[in-house]
Design a protein around this motif. Structure first.
Motif, PDB file in Angstrom:
ATOM      1  N   ILE A   1     -31.982  36.124  -5.860  1.00 21.12           N
ATOM      2  CA  ILE A   1     -31.742  35.823  -4.446  1.00 21.12           C
ATOM      3  C   ILE A   1     -31.849  37.089  -3.601  1.00 21.12           C
ATOM      4  CG2 ILE A   1     -29.966  35.104  -2.805  1.00 21.12           C
ATOM      5  CD1 ILE A   1     -29.051  33.084  -4.881  1.00 21.12           C
TER       6      ILE A   1
ATOM      7  N   ILE B   1     -22.792  39.311  -1.359  1.00 17.54           N
ATOM      8  CA  ILE B   1     -22.526  37.880  -1.459  1.00 17.54           C
ATOM      9  C   ILE B   1     -21.024  37.675  -1.520  1.00 17.54           C
ATOM     10  CG2 ILE B   1     -22.836  35.809  -2.862  1.00 17.54           C
ATOM     11  CD1 ILE B   1     -25.474  36.999  -3.830  1.00 17.54           C
TER      12      ILE B   1
ATOM     13  N   LEU C   1     -18.067  35.259  -2.508  1.00 20.84           N
ATOM     14  CA  LEU C   1     -17.835  34.125  -3.402  1.00 20.84           C
ATOM     15  C   LEU C   1     -16.393  33.649  -3.324  1.00 20.84           C
ATOM     16  CD1 LEU C   1     -19.526  35.607  -6.587  1.00 20.84           C
ATOM     17  CD2 LEU C   1     -20.506  33.899  -5.067  1.00 20.84           C
TER      18      LEU C   1
ATOM     19  N   LYS D   1     -17.862  28.748  -5.642  1.00 23.03           N
ATOM     20  CA  LYS D   1     -18.918  28.500  -4.658  1.00 23.03           C
ATOM     21  C   LYS D   1     -19.255  29.763  -3.883  1.00 23.03           C
ATOM     22  CE  LYS D   1     -17.600  23.720  -3.866  1.00 23.03           C
ATOM     23  NZ  LYS D   1     -17.170  22.728  -2.862  1.00 23.03           N
ATOM     24  N   VAL D   2     -20.503  29.814  -3.419  1.00 23.66           N
ATOM     25  CA  VAL D   2     -20.938  30.884  -2.530  1.00 23.66           C
ATOM     26  C   VAL D   2     -20.498  30.514  -1.120  1.00 23.66           C
ATOM     27  CG1 VAL D   2     -22.920  32.080  -1.545  1.00 23.66           C
ATOM     28  CG2 VAL D   2     -22.923  31.450  -3.967  1.00 23.66           C
TER      29      VAL D   2
ATOM     30  N   SER E   1     -20.808  33.008   1.773  1.00 24.92           N
ATOM     31  CA  SER E   1     -21.734  33.608   2.738  1.00 24.92           C
ATOM     32  C   SER E   1     -22.500  34.759   2.097  1.00 24.92           C
ATOM     33  CB  SER E   1     -20.972  34.110   3.971  1.00 24.92           C
ATOM     34  OG  SER E   1     -20.096  35.154   3.606  1.00 24.92           O
ATOM     35  N   PHE E   2     -23.535  35.191   2.824  1.00 26.44           N
ATOM     36  CA  PHE E   2     -24.349  36.341   2.437  1.00 26.44           C
ATOM     37  C   PHE E   2     -24.310  37.353   3.566  1.00 26.44           C
ATOM     38  CE2 PHE E   2     -26.431  32.635   0.496  1.00 26.44           C
ATOM     39  CZ  PHE E   2     -26.428  33.020  -0.841  1.00 26.44           C
TER      40      PHE E   2
ATOM     41  N   PHE F   1     -23.806  32.031   6.552  1.00 25.18           N
ATOM     42  CA  PHE F   1     -23.000  31.142   5.723  1.00 25.18           C
ATOM     43  C   PHE F   1     -23.910  30.254   4.881  1.00 25.18           C
ATOM     44  CE2 PHE F   1     -20.110  32.387   9.055  1.00 25.18           C
ATOM     45  CZ  PHE F   1     -18.978  32.700   8.320  1.00 25.18           C
ATOM     46  N   PHE F   2     -23.416  29.869   3.731  1.00 28.93           N
ATOM     47  CA  PHE F   2     -24.198  29.076   2.797  1.00 28.93           C
ATOM     48  C   PHE F   2     -24.715  27.799   3.455  1.00 28.93           C
ATOM     49  CE2 PHE F   2     -24.801  26.199  -0.834  1.00 28.93           C
ATOM     50  CZ  PHE F   2     -25.645  26.980  -1.595  1.00 28.93           C
ATOM     51  N   SER F   3     -23.923  27.219   4.336  1.00 26.45           N
ATOM     52  CA  SER F   3     -24.322  25.975   5.014  1.00 26.45           C
ATOM     53  C   SER F   3     -25.487  26.180   5.983  1.00 26.45           C
ATOM     54  CB  SER F   3     -23.128  25.386   5.761  1.00 26.45           C
ATOM     55  OG  SER F   3     -22.648  26.305   6.721  1.00 26.45           O
TER      56      SER F   3
ATOM     57  N   ILE G   1     -28.226  27.869   5.256  1.00 30.73           N
ATOM     58  CA  ILE G   1     -29.466  28.008   4.492  1.00 30.73           C
ATOM     59  C   ILE G   1     -30.173  26.659   4.433  1.00 30.73           C
ATOM     60  CG2 ILE G   1     -30.463  28.501   2.229  1.00 30.73           C
ATOM     61  CD1 ILE G   1     -28.196  30.501   1.815  1.00 30.73           C
TER      62      ILE G   1
ATOM     63  N   VAL H   1     -33.253  30.280   7.037  1.00 30.48           N
ATOM     64  CA  VAL H   1     -31.925  29.961   7.562  1.00 30.48           C
ATOM     65  C   VAL H   1     -32.038  29.424   8.984  1.00 30.48           C
ATOM     66  CG1 VAL H   1     -30.766  31.661   6.097  1.00 30.48           C
ATOM     67  CG2 VAL H   1     -31.529  32.319   8.376  1.00 30.48           C
TER      68      VAL H   1
END
Length: 89
Positions: free
Chosen positions: A7, A27, A29, A35-36, A38-39, A59-61, A63, A73
């Motif tokens: 990634i 990252i 976690l 769960k992830v 955010s990055f 945030f993961f959401s 992506i 994103v």
């Protein structure tokens, strides 16, 4: 399954404005949930030692798609066409 190292080699691009945001440097976690969250993305540089660059959090959401070379994103507002003196369709 994808590794974290896989990634971090992908370039992050914002679909709203087409901007190349850079590469993932960190990252976040949730260990309890597994769960992830955010990055963190450091500017448009792959160099860890380059300071003073802008950091963005995705945030993961946010992506939309993880491709072979890029991560797409959906962040922020759409591009303002008036800023570039472009006629709208």
């Amino acid at each position: 399954m994808m590794r974290i190292s896989d990634i971090m080699e992908k370039e992050v691009i914002n679909i709203k404005n087409g901007k190349k945001m850079g590469y993932i440097t960190d990252i976040d976690l949730d260990i309890n949930e597994g769960k992830v969250i955010s990055f963190t993305i450091l500017g448009d540089s792959r160099n860890f030692f380059s300071r003073g660059s802008d950091e963005d959090v995705v945030f993961f959401s946010d992506i939309l798609k993880v491709g072979c070379d890029t991560i797409i994103v959906n962040l922020g507002s759409e591009i303002n066409l008036d800023e570039f003196n472009i006629d709208k369709l």
